[in-house]
Every structure is written in C-alpha cells, then in structure tokens.
Write a protein that holds these residues in place. Structure first.
Motif, PDB file in Angstrom:
ATOM      1  N   VAL A 126       0.842  -1.202   0.000  1.00  0.00           N
ATOM      2  CA  VAL A 126       0.000   0.000   0.000  1.00  0.00           C
ATOM      3  C   VAL A 126       0.879   1.255   0.000  1.00  0.00           C
ATOM      4  CG1 VAL A 126      -1.734   1.308   1.299  1.00  0.00           C
ATOM      5  CG2 VAL A 126      -1.956  -1.173   1.083  1.00  0.00           C
ATOM      6  N   ILE A 127       1.927   1.249   0.790  1.00  0.00           N
ATOM      7  CA  ILE A 127       2.803   2.421   0.863  1.00  0.00           C
ATOM      8  C   ILE A 127       3.592   2.592  -0.429  1.00  0.00           C
ATOM      9  CG2 ILE A 127       4.825   3.367   2.073  1.00  0.00           C
ATOM     10  CD1 ILE A 127       3.458   2.284   4.673  1.00  0.00           C
ATOM     11  N   ALA A 128       3.962   1.484  -1.064  1.00  0.00           N
ATOM     12  CA  ALA A 128       4.630   1.593  -2.371  1.00  0.00           C
ATOM     13  C   ALA A 128       3.700   2.235  -3.397  1.00  0.00           C
ATOM     14  CB  ALA A 128       5.086   0.218  -2.848  1.00  0.00           C
ATOM     15  N   GLU A 129       2.407   1.954  -3.310  1.00  0.00           N
ATOM     16  CA  GLU A 129       1.429   2.528  -4.240  1.00  0.00           C
ATOM     17  C   GLU A 129       1.069   3.971  -3.919  1.00  0.00           C
ATOM     18  OE1 GLU A 129      -2.165   0.159  -4.532  1.00  0.00           O
ATOM     19  OE2 GLU A 129      -0.958  -1.678  -4.486  1.00  0.00           O
ATOM     20  N   HIS A 130       0.889   4.272  -2.618  1.00  0.00           N
ATOM     21  CA  HIS A 130       0.315   5.559  -2.219  1.00  0.00           C
ATOM     22  C   HIS A 130       1.252   6.461  -1.427  1.00  0.00           C
ATOM     23  CE1 HIS A 130      -3.553   4.177  -3.671  1.00  0.00           C
ATOM     24  NE2 HIS A 130      -3.387   3.067  -2.985  1.00  0.00           N
ATOM     25  N   GLY A 131       2.448   5.994  -1.119  1.00  0.00           N
ATOM     26  CA  GLY A 131       3.384   6.812  -0.362  1.00  0.00           C
ATOM     27  C   GLY A 131       3.217   6.656   1.140  1.00  0.00           C
ATOM     28  N   ALA A 132       4.064   7.361   1.881  1.00  0.00           N
ATOM     29  CA  ALA A 132       4.106   7.241   3.337  1.00  0.00           C
ATOM     30  C   ALA A 132       2.836   7.736   4.022  1.00  0.00           C
ATOM     31  CB  ALA A 132       5.312   7.991   3.887  1.00  0.00           C
ATOM     32  N   ASP A 133       2.021   8.539   3.319  1.00  0.00           N
ATOM     33  CA  ASP A 133       0.760   9.020   3.888  1.00  0.00           C
ATOM     34  C   ASP A 133      -0.412   8.107   3.566  1.00  0.00           C
ATOM     35  OD1 ASP A 133       1.906  11.258   5.058  1.00  0.00           O
ATOM     36  OD2 ASP A 133       1.692  12.451   3.245  1.00  0.00           O
ATOM     37  N   ALA A 134      -0.129   6.895   3.116  1.00  0.00           N
ATOM     38  CA  ALA A 134      -1.190   5.953   2.762  1.00  0.00           C
ATOM     39  C   ALA A 134      -2.145   5.758   3.942  1.00  0.00           C
ATOM     40  CB  ALA A 134      -0.587   4.616   2.358  1.00  0.00           C
ATOM     41  N   SER A 135      -3.388   5.529   3.616  1.00  0.00           N
ATOM     42  CA  SER A 135      -4.424   5.354   4.630  1.00  0.00           C
ATOM     43  C   SER A 135      -4.198   4.091   5.456  1.00  0.00           C
ATOM     44  CB  SER A 135      -5.789   5.276   3.927  1.00  0.00           C
ATOM     45  OG  SER A 135      -6.764   4.756   4.795  1.00  0.00           O
ATOM     46  N   LEU A 136      -4.213   4.256   6.776  1.00  0.00           N
ATOM     47  CA  LEU A 136      -4.114   3.089   7.654  1.00  0.00           C
ATOM     48  C   LEU A 136      -5.359   2.216   7.518  1.00  0.00           C
ATOM     49  CD1 LEU A 136      -2.534   4.650  10.874  1.00  0.00           C
ATOM     50  CD2 LEU A 136      -1.396   3.481   8.981  1.00  0.00           C
ATOM     51  N   ARG A 137      -6.504   2.843   7.275  1.00  0.00           N
ATOM     52  CA  ARG A 137      -7.737   2.072   7.048  1.00  0.00           C
ATOM     53  C   ARG A 137      -7.598   1.183   5.819  1.00  0.00           C
ATOM     54  NH1 ARG A 137     -11.807   3.327  10.255  1.00  0.00           N
ATOM     55  NH2 ARG A 137     -11.872   5.380  11.230  1.00  0.00           N
ATOM     56  N   GLU A 138      -6.954   1.712   4.775  1.00  0.00           N
ATOM     57  CA  GLU A 138      -6.758   0.932   3.562  1.00  0.00           C
ATOM     58  C   GLU A 138      -5.826  -0.253   3.824  1.00  0.00           C
ATOM     59  OE1 GLU A 138      -6.876  -0.328  -0.470  1.00  0.00           O
ATOM     60  OE2 GLU A 138      -8.245   0.757   0.849  1.00  0.00           O
ATOM     61  N   ILE A 139      -4.808  -0.033   4.629  1.00  0.00           N
ATOM     62  CA  ILE A 139      -3.901  -1.133   4.975  1.00  0.00           C
ATOM     63  C   ILE A 139      -4.669  -2.214   5.730  1.00  0.00           C
ATOM     64  CG2 ILE A 139      -1.895  -1.779   6.382  1.00  0.00           C
ATOM     65  CD1 ILE A 139      -0.763   1.059   5.688  1.00  0.00           C
ATOM     66  N   ALA A 140      -5.460  -1.806   6.729  1.00  0.00           N
ATOM     67  CA  ALA A 140      -6.244  -2.771   7.500  1.00  0.00           C
ATOM     68  C   ALA A 140      -7.255  -3.487   6.605  1.00  0.00           C
ATOM     69  CB  ALA A 140      -6.962  -2.061   8.652  1.00  0.00           C
ATOM     70  N   ARG A 141      -7.916  -2.744   5.704  1.00  0.00           N
ATOM     71  CA  ARG A 141      -8.913  -3.349   4.808  1.00  0.00           C
ATOM     72  C   ARG A 141      -8.271  -4.410   3.920  1.00  0.00           C
ATOM     73  NH1 ARG A 141     -10.528  -3.446  -0.112  1.00  0.00           N
ATOM     74  NH2 ARG A 141      -9.048  -1.919  -0.903  1.00  0.00           N
ATOM     75  N   ARG A 142      -7.136  -4.056   3.312  1.00  0.00           N
ATOM     76  CA  ARG A 142      -6.468  -5.025   2.421  1.00  0.00           C
ATOM     77  C   ARG A 142      -5.928  -6.227   3.186  1.00  0.00           C
ATOM     78  NH1 ARG A 142      -2.921  -2.288  -2.329  1.00  0.00           N
ATOM     79  NH2 ARG A 142      -4.283  -0.534  -2.788  1.00  0.00           N
ATOM     80  N   ALA A 143      -5.540  -6.005   4.439  1.00  0.00           N
ATOM     81  CA  ALA A 143      -5.043  -7.110   5.263  1.00  0.00           C
ATOM     82  C   ALA A 143      -6.184  -7.945   5.828  1.00  0.00           C
ATOM     83  CB  ALA A 143      -4.178  -6.570   6.391  1.00  0.00           C
ATOM     84  N   GLU A 144      -7.415  -7.452   5.613  1.00  0.00           N
ATOM     85  CA  GLU A 144      -8.637  -8.121   6.096  1.00  0.00           C
ATOM     86  C   GLU A 144      -8.637  -8.258   7.619  1.00  0.00           C
ATOM     87  OE1 GLU A 144      -8.858 -11.759   3.811  1.00  0.00           O
ATOM     88  OE2 GLU A 144      -9.475 -10.668   2.006  1.00  0.00           O
ATOM     89  N   VAL A 145      -8.257  -7.135   8.273  1.00  0.00           N
ATOM     90  CA  VAL A 145      -8.327  -7.046   9.732  1.00  0.00           C
ATOM     91  C   VAL A 145      -8.981  -5.713  10.087  1.00  0.00           C
ATOM     92  CG1 VAL A 145      -6.231  -8.429  10.080  1.00  0.00           C
ATOM     93  CG2 VAL A 145      -6.058  -5.938  10.011  1.00  0.00           C
ATOM     94  N   GLY A 146      -9.407  -5.603  11.324  1.00  0.00           N
ATOM     95  CA  GLY A 146      -9.959  -4.336  11.784  1.00  0.00           C
ATOM     96  C   GLY A 146      -8.845  -3.333  12.065  1.00  0.00           C
ATOM     97  N   LEU A 147      -9.226  -2.061  12.076  1.00  0.00           N
ATOM     98  CA  LEU A 147      -8.255  -1.007  12.369  1.00  0.00           C
ATOM     99  C   LEU A 147      -7.661  -1.193  13.766  1.00  0.00           C
ATOM    100  CD1 LEU A 147      -6.996   1.459  11.050  1.00  0.00           C
ATOM    101  CD2 LEU A 147      -8.841   2.843  12.011  1.00  0.00           C
ATOM    102  N   GLY A 148      -8.467  -1.701  14.702  1.00  0.00           N
ATOM    103  CA  GLY A 148      -7.986  -1.964  16.063  1.00  0.00           C
ATOM    104  C   GLY A 148      -6.858  -2.984  16.082  1.00  0.00           C
ATOM    105  N   THR A 149      -6.968  -4.008  15.246  1.00  0.00           N
ATOM    106  CA  THR A 149      -5.907  -5.021  15.156  1.00  0.00           C
ATOM    107  C   THR A 149      -4.618  -4.398  14.635  1.00  0.00           C
ATOM    108  OG1 THR A 149      -7.515  -6.783  14.796  1.00  0.00           O
ATOM    109  CG2 THR A 149      -5.250  -7.210  14.078  1.00  0.00           C
ATOM    110  N   LEU A 150      -4.757  -3.554  13.610  1.00  0.00           N
ATOM    111  CA  LEU A 150      -3.591  -2.861  13.086  1.00  0.00           C
ATOM    112  C   LEU A 150      -2.937  -2.018  14.180  1.00  0.00           C
ATOM    113  CD1 LEU A 150      -1.815  -2.061  10.607  1.00  0.00           C
ATOM    114  CD2 LEU A 150      -3.407  -0.180  10.244  1.00  0.00           C
TER     115      LEU A 150
END
Length: 196
Positions: free
Chosen positions: A19-43
């Motif tokens: 995700v960071i390679a695609e969107h840079g260091a400001d990439a959405s943490l929600r997007e990372i959690a969504r793609r990892a198929e976990v909740g934001l709390g888990t992240l």
C-alpha cells in the motif's frame, strides 16, 4: 510473540509495504487494514502509530543500509565504498514516496520511532565519509549530516514528477561532487548526455 501473532504482524507489514509503495508514506491506515482483512484496532494493536508502522517497515531497509556500510568499509576502496553506499541510500529513499519528510523530522526528534534507525544510518554514512576524507578522496567540508541531507534531497527530487526524469543524472553529479577526484580507485562517474 505467539506464532499466530507473528504471522499477523508479518502479514500486516507485507500489506503495508504494498500500500505504501502505491500511495506513499501518507497511505491510509484504514486501507492497509482493509487489504489485510483485519480491523483497524488489530492494526493499531501491532502498530500504535503511523510512525511505529513505518519504523517496522523501514527498519529492515535502514538496517540493511547500515550493514552495507560495514561490508563496503571492509571490502572496498574508501571512495568506492562511500559512493556505492550513497547510491544505495538514495535508491532506498526514492523507493518510498514521502519517506524523506518522515526521516528529516525523525532525525531531529529523539522521541520519534524512526529516530534511532535514522541516526544509525547517518552515522554509518559519516564513517564511510571520514574514511574517504582521511585518504584525501572526499571533500573535507562535508560531514555525515550533509551526506544524509543530500540523500534526502535526491530522494525528494525523485518524488517530483517534473524532476524525476533527471534524478539519476543528478545522483551522478552529486556523487562526483562528494569526491575530490572523479576516477580514483576505480570509482567511475557516468558521463551521460545532458537531459534538456
């Protein structure tokens, strides 16, 4: 760390890297959690802050740069070691859009999760620079902070669409300016046609 927690940690880092390679260091943490198929709390349990996530993600690369400096110091001529390491450092900062801003802030903030990794890399570069300076092969008016800043500046240039096509040429120019001689100990500065 339990085996399942370690797997989750590694999976989150792998997804974050993409995700960071695609969107840079400001990439959405929600997007990372969504793609990892976990909740934001888990992240957030694994990485309480964005900086903690970026530190974990970048630490392997930063540690690799530090290790590379040690290897080059033991195996290469001082000027060759310095410029090889410098080029690898620039390639690293150009590989993650937005990481230069984080590293610049972290180096000045001892409370930052990235501070220790950044200062270690800066010190590794400074040691290579001092070694080359001791042999009269690198400019005497540079220090480790200057070298770190030049890496960051060249990384920033790579993030700019209008400058990115000139990035490799500018790395060559700066690498040549760091050394006191252009072709000592087999170190070669490429001579490309100017980009207009």
């Amino acid at each position: 760390m339990r085996a399942d927690a370690k797997r989750n940690y590694s999976h989150l880092l792998a997804v974050a890297r993409d995700v960071i390679a695609e969107h840079g260091a400001d990439a959405s943490l929600r997007e990372i959690a969504r793609r990892a198929e976990v909740g934001l709390g888990t992240l957030h349990r694994h990485f309480p802050t964005r900086e903690a996530l970026l530190d974990a993600l970048l630490r392997a690369s930063l540690d690799g740069l530090t290790q590379k400096a040690a290897e080059l110091e033991a195996s290469a001529a001082p000027d060759e070691a310095l410029i090889s390491w410098f080029r690898e450092g620039v390639a690293f900062v150009q590989g993650y859009s937005g990481v230069v801003d984080l590293m610049a802030a972290a180096i000045a903030n001892p409370e930052s999760a990235l501070h220790a990794s950044c200062t270690t890399v800066r010190s590794a570069g400074a040691a290579l620079l001092l070694r080359a300076q001791a042999k009269g092969l690198a400019r005497a008016d540079l220090n480790g902070t200057d070298l770190f800043a030049l890496m960051g500046a060249l990384g920033w240039i790579g993030d700019q669409p209008s400058f990115a096509p000139r990035a490799d040429r500018l790395v060559d120019i700066i690498a040549g300016a760091i050394l006191t001689t252009r072709h000592s100990s087999g170190t070669k500065t490429s001579r490309r046609a100017p980009i207009l």
